[in-house]
Write a protein that holds these residues in place. Structure first.
Motif, PDB file in Angstrom:
ATOM      1  N   GLY A  76       0.816  -1.202   0.000  1.00  0.00           N
ATOM      2  CA  GLY A  76       0.000   0.000   0.000  1.00  0.00           C
ATOM      3  C   GLY A  76       0.852   1.255   0.000  1.00  0.00           C
ATOM      4  O   GLY A  76       0.552   2.214  -0.723  1.00  0.00           O
ATOM      5  N   ASP A 125       0.957   3.977  -3.000  1.00  0.00           N
ATOM      6  CA  ASP A 125       0.671   5.367  -2.635  1.00  0.00           C
ATOM      7  C   ASP A 125       1.798   6.284  -3.071  1.00  0.00           C
ATOM      8  O   ASP A 125       1.556   7.401  -3.565  1.00  0.00           O
ATOM      9  CB  ASP A 125       0.465   5.480  -1.120  1.00  0.00           C
ATOM     10  CG  ASP A 125      -0.894   4.949  -0.687  1.00  0.00           C
ATOM     11  OD1 ASP A 125      -1.773   4.814  -1.566  1.00  0.00           O
ATOM     12  OD2 ASP A 125      -1.063   4.658   0.507  1.00  0.00           O
ATOM     13  N   ASN A 172       1.115   9.226  -5.625  1.00  0.00           N
ATOM     14  CA  ASN A 172       1.276  10.589  -5.127  1.00  0.00           C
ATOM     15  C   ASN A 172       2.361  11.353  -5.870  1.00  0.00           C
ATOM     16  O   ASN A 172       2.335  12.587  -5.911  1.00  0.00           O
ATOM     17  CB  ASN A 172       1.593  10.570  -3.629  1.00  0.00           C
ATOM     18  CG  ASN A 172       0.414  10.104  -2.793  1.00  0.00           C
ATOM     19  OD1 ASN A 172      -0.743  10.240  -3.211  1.00  0.00           O
ATOM     20  ND2 ASN A 172       0.694   9.531  -1.620  1.00  0.00           N
ATOM     21  N   ARG A 221      -7.556   6.691  -9.795  1.00  0.00           N
ATOM     22  CA  ARG A 221      -6.679   6.332  -8.683  1.00  0.00           C
ATOM     23  C   ARG A 221      -7.202   5.104  -7.951  1.00  0.00           C
ATOM     24  O   ARG A 221      -6.443   4.176  -7.644  1.00  0.00           O
ATOM     25  CB  ARG A 221      -6.549   7.508  -7.717  1.00  0.00           C
ATOM     26  CG  ARG A 221      -5.607   7.218  -6.539  1.00  0.00           C
ATOM     27  CD  ARG A 221      -5.599   8.335  -5.525  1.00  0.00           C
ATOM     28  NE  ARG A 221      -4.714   8.000  -4.415  1.00  0.00           N
ATOM     29  CZ  ARG A 221      -3.470   8.431  -4.267  1.00  0.00           C
ATOM     30  NH1 ARG A 221      -2.960   9.261  -5.164  1.00  0.00           N
ATOM     31  NH2 ARG A 221      -2.741   8.075  -3.232  1.00  0.00           N
ATOM     32  N   GLU A 277      -5.542   1.339  -7.577  1.00  0.00           N
ATOM     33  CA  GLU A 277      -5.382   0.672  -6.286  1.00  0.00           C
ATOM     34  C   GLU A 277      -6.070  -0.692  -6.287  1.00  0.00           C
ATOM     35  O   GLU A 277      -5.542  -1.671  -5.746  1.00  0.00           O
ATOM     36  CB  GLU A 277      -5.947   1.562  -5.179  1.00  0.00           C
ATOM     37  CG  GLU A 277      -5.128   2.825  -4.942  1.00  0.00           C
ATOM     38  CD  GLU A 277      -5.807   3.772  -3.958  1.00  0.00           C
ATOM     39  OE1 GLU A 277      -7.021   3.594  -3.714  1.00  0.00           O
ATOM     40  OE2 GLU A 277      -5.123   4.679  -3.448  1.00  0.00           O
TER      41      GLU A 277
END
Length: 742
Positions: free
Chosen positions: A373, A377, A381, A666, A670
């Motif tokens: 994760g 991320d 980001n 996004r 994920e």
């Protein structure tokens, strides 16, 4: 109502069970035939040196023309420490070997000196030796060798021919095989045969074991791993059986076929097992998890197999036969393996379901651990940074691609410390160069010059070739004839008559340095260059051509330049053409397939970008570290392109499903990570561990194939888990979103 519901629910359970039993039973019944074909395929090894040379080229036709007039130039060179002009073992071994069915002619320094010191040549011993320096006798001492011409029987089984040399050397001369120094095309082919057996029965088995162990550890289920193993072994056996029954044969490159099909099948099976585990967590569904796994996995797995097959089959565009065979049969094996996969693995999972693991009740969206994760991320980001970093790395490595060099030289096929290289180095230091170039001089039948004048011209051409900066050795009729008359004395007239006589002519024809056609007389000059060293064969051939051609024009005679050296140079150029052509064809066809699936030109372009990433990075990188492209390297580019698309297809499948469910880009990325990133890492790890075993090979093309595939797979994973998500979540990712909303 409940009864009807029960009746309607029964067929989906009973029918899969029936189908699963039938499929497994048919697979078992077909096993003897498949096993027979697979075993026969493994034993059908053929490593003819000619198959490594380019087909359908003028240079190859010229080489065939040369052999039609002067016979085969396939030979085996034999020597040992102490093998000199006074060693009686030379004659003893030569007499024994020439009587075997594997060799039909033998020439040694001893019998060549004996011929030159006998009538009509009548040279002194010293003069005879000087004419044979660096061809049959060493330049600094009396070291000599046996040059054995390989018969048709020997060419059919070169390994047996070399074993005969070793056996007779021990029985007749008490020379152990470790004392022998061997070289020549026949010996090279036998060494490749030995390496093929090592790969098939040693490294291939170790590769399969390593892949299975890694798969077992990553899947955390022995029963599931056994099912995957059984399907992979069966798929590999079917691929080999198809090759055997269609008339194909194994060669050194084809020995990579079984482990490649094996690891690719395991790779696809891991993805399908991943879909099965996802389906098994949904306890509310009445449809068996194995069936739902097929529903979810058939499209991405089939697309992955198709794209991998396209990447591999593009290798049939090569002009080099082993690469063609590998491309065709590996592509066929990949397509067959996915059919076997979807028939056998779901059947095995249905009949022998694995025990639920500890995480079976965890929701799918919680699959990725905290580190994964954090990883995704960070990419999402800072997607601009990661995208720019990957593009910059591509530009840096891509700048070196135009400078890529290729090689098929002997010294680049074996490791520097191998026995093959050590033997060649010893022979070239003690006797002379080993790589042949043939120059054939054409005299018209009505040419007024007699045989003496023709030999004088041959000697002049030899001297010009020997004046080049490269250390070479030459042999022609001049070295085998009596002294040429220089005046008009009675002795000179008699000598001229002897040389112009029928006996001398027949001797030269028997020695294969003279041949006749209806309208021409052909004179052969054998040039020998070093196999070990930095000699550029292309430049060397042009040097000889530019040096000799003006003299040929002046004397109004024709010339042909052929032999192994021009073919090696042509094969080097062909390797680069094969590399780029097969890659471009695979790229174009795979892009076409994705265009049909994605239905968007720009989305297809973006999807292909991460898939050229590994090829650019790795092939540009090997040029930075000055590693030339080998035959094994050519096989990796297109194969890796197809394999790289596998993970791209799986990631995009889940990404597009997320978009279809109304997730943002996004969130869709994920979700895609949650569903398939683990399987992507596992498949890369399994394939890499299975292939890296072949880095233990002493045959450099296979060693390069193994390492390049590992680096390409790792780079493909980087492209799919870093570059592709950065693209999808960035502004360019709207191409996918827009198409999905329409």
């Amino acid at each position: 109502m409940n009864r009807s519901s029960a009746e309607s629910a029964r067929p989906p359970v009973q029918r899969p069970a029936r189908y699963a039993v039938v499929i497994v039973l048919l697979a078992v019944l077909a096993s003897p035939v498949i096993g027979f074909g697979a075993l026969r395929a493994l034993k059908s090894t053929s490593n003819d040196p000619r198959q490594w040379l380019p087909k359908s080229f003028a240079e190859t036709d010229t080489y065939d023309w040369f052999q039609s007039h002067f016979g085969t130039d396939e030979f085996a060179v034999v020597s040992w420490p102490g093998c000199d002009l006074d060693d009686p073992r030379v004659g003893q071994l030569a007499n024994v070997l020439v009587q075997t069915p594997y060799f039909n002619r033998v020439r040694t320094g001893q019998n060549a000196v004996a011929e030159l010191t006998s009538p009509p040549q009548n040279f002194s011993r010293g003069a005879a030796i000087s004419r044979l320096r660096r061809i049959l006798i060493g330049a600094e001492d009396g070291t000599t060798c046996l040059v054995l011409t390989t018969s048709t029987v020997g060419q059919d089984d070169r390994s047996a021919a070399v074993r005969e040399i070793e056996d007779q050397a021990w029985q007749v001369c008490q020379l152990h095989q470790t004392e022998l120094k061997l070289a020549g095309p026949t010996v090279d082919a036998a060494m490749i045969d030995a390496e093929s057996r090592k790969l098939l029965f040693g490294l291939a088995g170790l590769s399969g074991l390593v892949s299975f162990l890694v798969a077992s550890l990553r899947m955390r289920s022995i029963r599931l791993a056994v099912s995957v193993l059984a399907v992979a072994v069966y798929s590999t056996a079917v691929s080999l059986a198809l090759m055997y029954f269609s008339g194909g044969k194994m060669n050194l490159l084809m020995t990579m076929l079984p482990p490649l099909i094996y690891v690719l099948t395991i790779s696809s099976a891991v993805h399908l097992a991943n879909y099965y585990r996802d389906a098994s967590r949904d306890e509310a569904s009445t449809v068996p998890a194995a069936i739902r796994a097929i529903y979810q996995g058939w499209l991405p797995c089939s697309l992955a197999a198709v794209t991998t097959g396209i990447g591999l089959v593009s290798l049939v565009l090569s002009k080099i036969e082993p690469i063609q065979s590998f491309g065709f049969y590996s592509a066929l094996g990949v397509v067959v393996s996915v059919v076997v996969l979807f028939l056998l693995l779901p059947s095995a999972l249905y009949l022998f379901p694995p025990k639920p693991d500890a995480d079976a009740n965890r929701p799918a969206e919680e699959d990725p651990p905290k580190k994964t994760g954090a990883f995704v991320d960070a990419i999402l980001n800072h997607h601009v940074f990661f995208a720019l970093f990957c593009v910059s790395l591509m530009l840096l490595c891509g700048s070196r691609i135009p400078s890529i060099e290729s090689t098929v030289k002997l010294q680049d096929r074996f490791l520097p410390n191998s026995d093959a290289i050590a033997d060649y180095r010893w022979l070239e230091e003690r006797v002379g160069p080993m790589v042949p170039l043939e120059v054939v001089i054409h005299f018209d039948q009505d040419d007024p010059r007699d045989r003496v004048d023709r030999i004088k011209l041959i000697a002049l051409i030899q001297s010009k070739i020997q004046s080049l900066s490269e250390p070479v050795a030459t042999l022609s009729a001049f070295n085998l004839c009596p002294r040429l008359p220089a005046g008009h004395r009675v002795r000179d007239i008699v000598q001229r008559k002897v040389i112009n006589g029928q006996q001398t002519k027949q001797q030269l024809i028997a020695a294969r340095y003279l041949s006749e056609t209806d309208d021409q007389e052909l004179w052969r000059i054998s040039v020998r260059a070093n196999a070990i060293g930095d000699l550029d064969y292309g430049i060397f051939v042009e040097q000889i051509r530019s040096t000799v051609s003006p003299l040929l024009d002046q004397e109004q005679v024709g010339g042909t330049f052929t032999g192994v050296i021009p073919l090696i140079y042509k094969a080097q150029r062909q390797l680069l053409l094969d590399l780029f052509r097969s890659f471009l064809v695979a790229f174009a066809v795979i892009a076409g397939v994705l265009l049909v699936v994605l239905r968007s030109f720009w989305a297809t372009c973006l999807a292909m970008f991460p898939n050229i990433f590994p090829a650019v990075i790795v092939f540009g990188g090997i040029e930075w570290v000055d590693i030339p492209v080998q035959i094994g390297s050519v096989m990796t580019a297109s194969a890796a392109l197809g394999i790289a698309v596998d993970d791209t297809v799986h990631l995009l499948t889940w990404f597009r499903r997320g978009l279809a469910q109304g997730l943002s880009r996004r969130q869709a990325v994920e979700s895609a990570f949650a569903h398939c990133s683990g399987a992507m890492v596992h498949t890369t790890l399994i394939c890499s561990c299975g292939l890296v075993v072949f880095a233990l090979s002493t045959f450099v093309p296979i060693l390069h194939f193994a390492w390049l595939m590992v680096f390409l797979l790792a780079s493909a994973l980087l492209g799919d888990l870093v570059l592709l998500p950065a693209i999808l979540v960035g502004p360019l990712g709207r191409c996918f979103e827009k198409k999905n909303k329409t």
